[in-house]
Design a protein around this motif. Structure first.
Motif, PDB file in Angstrom:
ATOM      1  N   LYS A   2       1.026  -1.276   0.150  1.00 14.03           N
ATOM      2  CA  LYS A   2      -0.065  -0.051   0.033  1.00 14.03           C
ATOM      3  C   LYS A   2       1.004   1.130  -0.061  1.00 14.03           C
ATOM      4  O   LYS A   2       1.964   1.323   0.738  1.00 14.03           O
ATOM      5  CB  LYS A   2      -0.934   0.156   1.308  1.00 14.03           C
ATOM      6  CG  LYS A   2      -2.033  -1.137   1.113  1.00 14.03           C
ATOM      7  CD  LYS A   2      -2.587  -0.889   2.545  1.00 14.03           C
ATOM      8  CE  LYS A   2      -3.902  -1.975   2.457  1.00 14.03           C
ATOM      9  NZ  LYS A   2      -4.587  -1.977   3.722  1.00 14.03           N
ATOM     10  N   SER A   3       0.433   2.220  -0.658  1.00 15.27           N
ATOM     11  CA  SER A   3       1.118   3.527  -0.667  1.00 15.27           C
ATOM     12  C   SER A   3       0.396   4.434   0.492  1.00 15.27           C
ATOM     13  O   SER A   3      -0.701   4.281   0.703  1.00 15.27           O
ATOM     14  CB  SER A   3       1.189   4.046  -2.246  1.00 15.27           C
ATOM     15  OG  SER A   3      -0.246   4.513  -2.431  1.00 15.27           O
ATOM     16  N   ILE A   4       1.733   5.286   0.987  1.00 14.50           N
ATOM     17  CA  ILE A   4       1.041   6.217   1.990  1.00 14.50           C
ATOM     18  C   ILE A   4       1.157   7.570   1.470  1.00 14.50           C
ATOM     19  O   ILE A   4       1.900   7.958   0.624  1.00 14.50           O
ATOM     20  CB  ILE A   4       2.158   6.027   3.061  1.00 14.50           C
ATOM     21  CG1 ILE A   4       2.376   4.640   3.738  1.00 14.50           C
ATOM     22  CG2 ILE A   4       1.795   7.150   4.309  1.00 14.50           C
ATOM     23  CD1 ILE A   4       3.470   4.577   4.709  1.00 14.50           C
TER      24      ILE A   4
END
Length: 88
Positions: A2-4
């Motif tokens: 997941k990208s933040i």
């Protein structure tokens, strides 16, 4: 994976472009005689750092200090007149 990323918009209202505003430039121009007098004082002090003290060097520093004080006085008087609208 997941990208933040930020979920909210940027907090600052306007991005900083790195350039001074017109008000800041006007303030610098208003204070320029004092800035130049302080530069002259600094130059006089630097010249005496690596040389023995002489009467000429002491007079140059004394004149530069008096010029700084005079420019501070003039700037203070101009600011006081500008704030009061020129009324005495």
């Amino acid at each position: 994976m997941k990208s933040i990323a930020a979920l909210q918009a940027v907090v600052t209202a306007t991005p900083f472009d790195g350039e001074p505003s017109d008000v800041e430039l006007d303030a610098v121009e208003w204070e320029m005689p004092l800035i130049l007098a302080e530069v002259d004082l600094l130059d006089a002090e630097i010249m005496t750092l690596d040389r023995p003290a002489t009467e000429l060097g002491e007079r140059r520093i004394r004149r530069a200090r008096h010029r700084v004080l005079a420019e501070r006085r003039n700037l203070t008087n101009r600011v006081g007149l500008a704030q009061s609208g020129g009324a005495a």
